[in-house]
Design a protein around this motif. Structure first.
Motif, PDB file in Angstrom:
ATOM      1  N   LYS A 137       0.813  -1.219   0.000  1.00  0.00           N
ATOM      2  CA  LYS A 137       0.000   0.000   0.000  1.00  0.00           C
ATOM      3  C   LYS A 137       0.850   1.274   0.000  1.00  0.00           C
ATOM      4  O   LYS A 137       0.477   2.283  -0.606  1.00  0.00           O
ATOM      5  N   MET A 138       1.984   1.255   0.696  1.00  0.00           N
ATOM      6  CA  MET A 138       2.866   2.423   0.699  1.00  0.00           C
ATOM      7  C   MET A 138       3.465   2.659  -0.682  1.00  0.00           C
ATOM      8  O   MET A 138       3.617   3.804  -1.123  1.00  0.00           O
ATOM      9  N   LYS A 139       3.818   1.589  -1.384  1.00  0.00           N
ATOM     10  CA  LYS A 139       4.382   1.712  -2.735  1.00  0.00           C
ATOM     11  C   LYS A 139       3.357   2.293  -3.695  1.00  0.00           C
ATOM     12  O   LYS A 139       3.681   3.175  -4.518  1.00  0.00           O
ATOM     13  N   LYS A 142       3.063   5.947  -3.037  1.00  0.00           N
ATOM     14  CA  LYS A 142       4.229   6.680  -3.532  1.00  0.00           C
ATOM     15  C   LYS A 142       4.169   6.849  -5.049  1.00  0.00           C
ATOM     16  O   LYS A 142       4.465   7.934  -5.573  1.00  0.00           O
ATOM     17  N   TYR A 162      -1.803   8.726   0.204  1.00  0.00           N
ATOM     18  CA  TYR A 162      -1.438   7.734   1.226  1.00  0.00           C
ATOM     19  C   TYR A 162      -2.654   7.228   1.997  1.00  0.00           C
ATOM     20  O   TYR A 162      -2.784   6.029   2.250  1.00  0.00           O
ATOM     21  N   LEU A 166      -3.899   3.407   2.085  1.00  0.00           N
ATOM     22  CA  LEU A 166      -3.752   2.690   3.358  1.00  0.00           C
ATOM     23  C   LEU A 166      -5.082   2.386   4.038  1.00  0.00           C
ATOM     24  O   LEU A 166      -5.254   1.320   4.633  1.00  0.00           O
ATOM     25  N   GLN A 170      -4.793   7.440  10.116  1.00  0.00           N
ATOM     26  CA  GLN A 170      -3.345   7.423  10.051  1.00  0.00           C
ATOM     27  C   GLN A 170      -2.738   8.734  10.533  1.00  0.00           C
ATOM     28  O   GLN A 170      -3.264   9.818  10.244  1.00  0.00           O
ATOM     29  N   LEU A 172       0.270  10.718   9.548  1.00  0.00           N
ATOM     30  CA  LEU A 172       1.230  10.810   8.451  1.00  0.00           C
ATOM     31  C   LEU A 172       2.257  11.885   8.757  1.00  0.00           C
ATOM     32  O   LEU A 172       1.913  12.983   9.193  1.00  0.00           O
ATOM     33  N   THR A 181       6.149   8.706   6.299  1.00  0.00           N
ATOM     34  CA  THR A 181       5.913   7.582   7.202  1.00  0.00           C
ATOM     35  C   THR A 181       4.456   7.621   7.655  1.00  0.00           C
ATOM     36  O   THR A 181       3.846   8.690   7.726  1.00  0.00           O
ATOM     37  N   ALA A 182       3.928   6.447   7.938  1.00  0.00           N
ATOM     38  CA  ALA A 182       2.530   6.347   8.363  1.00  0.00           C
ATOM     39  C   ALA A 182       2.428   5.457   9.589  1.00  0.00           C
ATOM     40  O   ALA A 182       3.067   4.395   9.652  1.00  0.00           O
TER      41      ALA A 182
END
Length: 336
Positions: A137-139, A142, A162, A166, A170, A172, A181-182
């Protein structure tokens, strides 16, 4: 993406992704590059149960590209695709032909819930499944940020990509170098229900373009940096109130946030929005704010007591409201 993707070997008939929109819960705007590059951004955001659905399908009998959003287009060339989000997302993944892309959304665009970012995340989620790339999910977030902010040059921060990828609630953070970062904020179920019930989303009836508002904030940069310092602190203070379900405290903090936000640019509000906010407070709310960049969209109003009466009075004033819940799945594949 270095190499052209061949989709001939993939046998999926179609893939459908479901990607949530979001609400900002504290510190919104500190992820904008003109601030985060200097100070670092920090905000709290939550995905909600309103969605953008994207269908992606291989066309087995021709090389055409078909796009169905608010309009329908069939073309032989990727360069001729009029929807710039679809065009450049396909181009990024080197998908040049034999593809069908459709989107369906439960809410209008331009209302401050991150609609364009959510759309891009949904397309990438489908493509990653189609080409059998197991992006986390982060990729995906991004990649969506790269396409929207770097390639398409749409002004904005990192929040929308994000949180839609995600899901959940969150915290963030974005560093001065742009590293994101999360950390998920975990809240008890009974308090989640209270937040969903007592944070009322009221539609202002006005739509806007966030890029105009973001651009206007750059004119008084030194002053606005100091304002965002205060907004970031409000975001930090919001975390404890959210975890404890302190609706009254959240309302007062959001009211402080809104007053600060009004100082950032004239385009953030107008006489109608100011009047609407005043009316919504008088109905029984210690405060709220417009979700997103401003200029229109939804007010999120904290209503500590008698929500039914509050909503009834909102309707009597001619405003529409939206029931909602948090979404904890993020962008997901629901059919393939």
């Amino acid at each position: 993406m270095k190499n052209k993707i061949s989709i001939d070997k993939f046998n999926y008939k179609f893939i459908i992704s479901k990607t949530p929109y979001r609400i900002s819960l504290g510190g919104g705007g500190t992820d904008l590059p003109f601030y985060s590059d200097l100070r670092g951004g920090e905000l709290i955001t939550g995905a909600i149960n309103q969605y953008c659905l994207v269908l992606l399908a291989k066309r087995p009998l021709d090389k055409k590209i078909m796009v169905q959003t608010t309009e329908t287009q069939i073309t032989d060339s990727l360069n001729e695709v009029e929807n710039f989000i679809v065009r450049e997302t396909l181009r990024y993944f080197r998908i040049n032909n034999s593809i069908h892309v459709s989107s369906f959304t439960t809410i209008p665009t331009g209302i401050g819930l991150g609609t364009s970012s959510t759309f891009i995340v949904g397309i990438i989620k489908c493509i990653s499944d189609l080409i059998n790339k197991k992006y986390d999910k982060m990729k995906i977030a991004k990649l969506a940020h790269i396409i929207e902010r770097k390639i398409l040059q749409i002004d904005g921060g990192i929040q929308d990509q994000y949180i839609s990828s995600l899901g959940g609630i969150q915290l963030l953070k974005v560093s001065k170098k742009g590293t994101v970062t999360a950390k998920e904020i975990r809240i008890k179920k009974n308090i989640l229900k209270d937040l969903q019930r007592h944070l009322v989303l009221v539609y202002s009836g006005q739509r806007r373009e966030s890029k105009t508002i973001i651009k206007a904030q750059k004119h008084n940069l030194n002053s606005n940096i100091k304002i965002y310092d205060q907004i970031k602190e409000i975001g930090k203070n919001s975390k404890k109130l959210l975890i404890n379900g302190d609706i009254d405290g959240l309302g007062k903090l959001m009211d402080d946030h809104w007053k600060l936000k009004l100082k950032l640019a004239n385009e953030i509000s107008d006489r109608n929005l100011n009047n609407t906010y005043g009316q919504l407070k008088k109905l029984g709310s210690p405060g709220g704010k417009i979700i997103g960049a401003g200029g229109g969209g939804f007010f999120m109003m904290a209503v500590p007591h008698n929500v039914e009466k509050y909503i009834s009075n909102v309707k009597k004033l001619g405003f529409r409201y939206m029931l909602w819940k948090f979404d904890f799945d993020g962008s997901s594949i629901i059919k393939h």
